[in-house]
Design an enzyme around this catalytic site. Structure first.
Site, PDB file in Angstrom:
ATOM      1  N   LEU A 153       0.842  -1.205   0.000  1.00 54.45           N
ATOM      2  CA  LEU A 153       0.000   0.000   0.000  1.00 54.45           C
ATOM      3  C   LEU A 153       0.877   1.255   0.000  1.00 54.45           C
ATOM      4  O   LEU A 153       0.944   2.003   0.965  1.00 54.45           O
ATOM      5  CB  LEU A 153      -0.954   0.000   1.202  1.00 54.45           C
ATOM      6  N   GLY A 154       1.570   1.463  -1.114  1.00 58.78           N
ATOM      7  CA  GLY A 154       2.402   2.652  -1.291  1.00 58.78           C
ATOM      8  C   GLY A 154       1.671   3.644  -2.173  1.00 58.78           C
ATOM      9  O   GLY A 154       0.441   3.727  -2.158  1.00 58.78           O
ATOM     10  N   ARG A 155       2.446   4.388  -2.976  1.00 58.79           N
ATOM     11  CA  ARG A 155       1.839   5.435  -3.819  1.00 58.79           C
ATOM     12  C   ARG A 155       0.815   4.835  -4.792  1.00 58.79           C
ATOM     13  O   ARG A 155      -0.305   5.318  -4.904  1.00 58.79           O
ATOM     14  CB  ARG A 155       2.952   6.163  -4.601  1.00 58.79           C
ATOM     15  N   ILE A 156       1.223   3.797  -5.512  1.00 57.61           N
ATOM     16  CA  ILE A 156       0.304   3.226  -6.516  1.00 57.61           C
ATOM     17  C   ILE A 156      -0.778   2.394  -5.832  1.00 57.61           C
ATOM     18  O   ILE A 156      -1.955   2.455  -6.207  1.00 57.61           O
ATOM     19  CB  ILE A 156       1.079   2.377  -7.554  1.00 57.61           C
ATOM     20  N   ARG A 176       4.965  -3.527   4.493  1.00 60.61           N
ATOM     21  CA  ARG A 176       5.931  -3.747   5.578  1.00 60.61           C
ATOM     22  C   ARG A 176       5.441  -3.093   6.859  1.00 60.61           C
ATOM     23  O   ARG A 176       5.638  -3.595   7.946  1.00 60.61           O
ATOM     24  CB  ARG A 176       7.295  -3.162   5.183  1.00 60.61           C
ATOM     25  N   ARG A 232       6.128  -6.302 -10.443  1.00 60.49           N
ATOM     26  CA  ARG A 232       7.212  -6.942 -11.186  1.00 60.49           C
ATOM     27  C   ARG A 232       6.912  -8.432 -11.231  1.00 60.49           C
ATOM     28  O   ARG A 232       6.374  -8.998 -10.261  1.00 60.49           O
ATOM     29  CB  ARG A 232       8.559  -6.744 -10.482  1.00 60.49           C
ATOM     30  N   GLU A 261      10.486 -11.320 -18.845  1.00 61.87           N
ATOM     31  CA  GLU A 261       9.996 -10.466 -19.947  1.00 61.87           C
ATOM     32  C   GLU A 261      11.050 -10.298 -21.032  1.00 61.87           C
ATOM     33  O   GLU A 261      12.231 -10.188 -20.700  1.00 61.87           O
ATOM     34  CB  GLU A 261       9.601  -9.093 -19.378  1.00 61.87           C
ATOM     35  N   HIS A 279       3.304  -5.582 -20.125  1.00 64.65           N
ATOM     36  CA  HIS A 279       3.917  -4.547 -19.264  1.00 64.65           C
ATOM     37  C   HIS A 279       3.589  -3.132 -19.769  1.00 64.65           C
ATOM     38  O   HIS A 279       4.483  -2.362 -20.120  1.00 64.65           O
ATOM     39  CB  HIS A 279       5.443  -4.747 -19.161  1.00 64.65           C
TER      40      HIS A 279
HETATM   41  O1  A2R Z   1       7.219   0.778   2.983  1.00 68.83           O
HETATM   42  P1  A2R Z   1       5.861   0.207   3.271  1.00 68.83           P
HETATM   43  O2  A2R Z   1       5.662  -0.401   4.589  1.00 68.83           O
HETATM   44  O3  A2R Z   1       4.754   1.176   2.931  1.00 68.83           O
HETATM   45  O4  A2R Z   1       5.694  -1.019   2.213  1.00 68.83           O
HETATM   46  C1  A2R Z   1       5.910  -0.873   0.828  1.00 68.83           C
HETATM   47  C2  A2R Z   1       5.540  -2.173   0.158  1.00 68.83           C
HETATM   48  N1  A2R Z   1       6.615  -3.168   0.293  1.00 68.83           N
HETATM   49  C3  A2R Z   1       6.430  -4.365   0.823  1.00 68.83           C
HETATM   50  N2  A2R Z   1       5.344  -4.947   1.343  1.00 68.83           N
HETATM   51  C4  A2R Z   1       5.491  -6.188   1.850  1.00 68.83           C
HETATM   52  N3  A2R Z   1       6.660  -6.881   1.837  1.00 68.83           N
HETATM   53  C5  A2R Z   1       7.775  -6.328   1.339  1.00 68.83           C
HETATM   54  N4  A2R Z   1       8.925  -7.017   1.333  1.00 68.83           N
HETATM   55  C6  A2R Z   1       7.693  -5.014   0.787  1.00 68.83           C
HETATM   56  N5  A2R Z   1       8.578  -4.175   0.233  1.00 68.83           N
HETATM   57  C7  A2R Z   1       7.898  -3.045  -0.064  1.00 68.83           C
HETATM   58  O5  A2R Z   1       5.322  -1.848  -1.215  1.00 68.83           O
HETATM   59  C8  A2R Z   1       4.956   0.095   0.121  1.00 68.83           C
HETATM   60  O6  A2R Z   1       3.700   0.077   0.743  1.00 68.83           O
HETATM   61  C9  A2R Z   1       4.835  -0.498  -1.280  1.00 68.83           C
HETATM   62  C10 A2R Z   1       5.665   0.242  -2.314  1.00 68.83           C
HETATM   63  O7  A2R Z   1       5.198   1.547  -2.414  1.00 68.83           O
HETATM   64  P2  A2R Z   1       6.059   2.744  -3.038  1.00 68.83           P
HETATM   65  O8  A2R Z   1       7.449   2.666  -2.533  1.00 68.83           O
HETATM   66  O9  A2R Z   1       5.268   3.996  -2.814  1.00 68.83           O
HETATM   67  O10 A2R Z   1       6.155   2.380  -4.554  1.00 68.83           O
HETATM   68  P3  A2R Z   1       5.142   2.752  -5.759  1.00 68.83           P
HETATM   69  O11 A2R Z   1       5.464   4.085  -6.295  1.00 68.83           O
HETATM   70  O12 A2R Z   1       3.745   2.493  -5.322  1.00 68.83           O
HETATM   71  O13 A2R Z   1       5.591   1.669  -6.848  1.00 68.83           O
HETATM   72  C11 A2R Z   1       5.558   0.274  -6.572  1.00 68.83           C
HETATM   73  C12 A2R Z   1       6.096  -0.539  -7.725  1.00 68.83           C
HETATM   74  C13 A2R Z   1       7.385  -0.066  -8.364  1.00 68.83           C
HETATM   75  O14 A2R Z   1       8.517  -0.367  -7.618  1.00 68.83           O
HETATM   76  C14 A2R Z   1       7.373  -0.787  -9.713  1.00 68.83           C
HETATM   77  O15 A2R Z   1       7.931  -2.059  -9.580  1.00 68.83           O
HETATM   78  C15 A2R Z   1       5.887  -0.917  -9.999  1.00 68.83           C
HETATM   79  O16 A2R Z   1       5.201  -0.523  -8.799  1.00 68.83           O
HETATM   80  O17 A2R Z   1       5.530  -0.063 -11.050  1.00 68.83           O
END
Ligand code: A2R
Length: 321
Positions: A153-156, A176, A232, A261, A279
């Protein structure tokens, strides 16, 4: 004064090239047969790399480019770049967060609707004349009032949740960390999967999330459950996914990303309970233009003022130059 040398890995748009050409001597990596010579001849002079989420930058290139100061990546996911390694060498890595939130969330919702409402089959029914021959298309499933799970639950992820609420969804999530909102938090991906009808996967890629969605998560999602992956390919165990879909342990999937991919496993291609896209999460003219602008802004600003707009978290401290 000679222009600074920029190593371009992957493609850039003509708009990006127009903005960068006046400032940089652009070296197109993939146009060189002898990459070894290219790198040894320019190791000290190449001060920036422009790449994307798919190609990234291999560690040995970061190691060898001794004059490198900044890597600007076109995309939000940067799992193909070892950002900690770059930061340890004082190299800033930038990416393009936020500007693609809406587009990727739209792609996720599009896949959800296409799977539930059987868009691909319905289109085929109309085109192939089945409507005239056999009558109405069979009833499909409604997306209204579903329990929707967001893994990441991040930006997207948050943007997907907002859209799902327009379909009267009850929002569940695992990240996390637990957030301060009224959504239902679950302690693990498996607990989340157990409690929802549809699971959207939208974490970053890389080692820390590799196969976060494994056989047990798919089983927990269940035979009437739907998996949507717009993060991914590496986050989902693709072999386990194929098996789960083949055996009916998991009901349905909408997939925009794959483990190798551009290869899409042939087993997935032949499944009727799966919708596949190549993608295209952020792939619209408008959003790619915003991403390209930010990629260039980071580079141009760095050499003008030493500041960048969107460093990856691992490099945010290096921004204080
Ligand atoms: O940092 P947190 O607690 O909000 O968690 C992040 C979560 N996350 C994980 N959740 C569970 N287990 C993990 N090992 C883990 N690692 C990261 O993913 C956060 O809630 C979310 C990522 O959000 P953002 O950093 O805001 O990334 P955004 O901009 O939403 O993009 C996500 C992905 C990109 O990295 C590209 O691969 C794809 O969407 O386009």
């Amino acid at each position: 004064m000679p222009k600074r040398k920029l190593l371009q890995i992957g493609n850039i748009t003509s708009r990006m090239a127009d903005r960068l050409e006046s400032e940089f001597d652009i070296i197109e990596y993939f146009k060189f047969q002898n990459k070894e010579k290219l790198i040894s001849d320019n190791a000290k002079e190449i001060v920036c790399v422009l790449t994307d989420g798919h190609w990234g930058v291999p560690d040995n290139l970061i190691e060898r480019l001794t004059g490198l100061e900044i890597i600007s990546s076109y995309g939000v996911g940067y799992d193909a770049i070892d950002a900690d390694f770059a930061a340890s060498k004082n190299i800033v890595v930038t990416h393009t967060p936020e500007v693609l939130n809406n587009e990727v969330a739209d792609t996720a919702i599009m896949l959800w609707l296409a799977v539930y409402r059987q868009l691909i089959q319905a289109d085929r029914w109309a085109r192939q004349g089945n409507w005239e021959k056999e009558g109405s298309f069979p009833l499909s499933r409604s997306v209204q009032n579903q329990k929707v799970g967001i893994l990441g639950l991040g930006r997207i992820g948050e943007t997907i949740a907002k859209r799902a609420k327009a379909f009267e969804a009850e929002i569940h999530y695992h990240s996390r960390s637990q957030k301060d909102n009224d959504y239902h938090y679950h302690i693990s991906p498996k607990e989340l999967a157990k409690n929802v009808d549809v699971l959207f996967v939208i974490t970053p890629g890389g080692n820390s999330t590799k196969h976060l969605v494994d056989e047990s998560v798919l089983k927990a999602l269940g035979k009437s459950g739907t998996l949507i992956n717009v993060s991914r390919g590496s986050v989902v165990d693709e072999m386990a996914l194929i098996k789960a879909l083949q055996t009916g342990t998991l009901g349905f999937a909408g997939l925009d990303v794959f483990e190798a991919e551009p290869i899409v496993p042939k087993e997935l291609k032949s499944m009727e309970n799966v919708v596949l896209t190549p993608h295209i999460g952020s792939a619209t003219t408008q959003t790619r233009q915003s991403m390209g602008d930010l990629t260039c802004d980071n580079l141009l600003s760095y050499f003008k003022s030493g500041k960048v707009f969107t460093p990856v978290p691992e490099c945010s401290k290096l921004n204080l130059l």
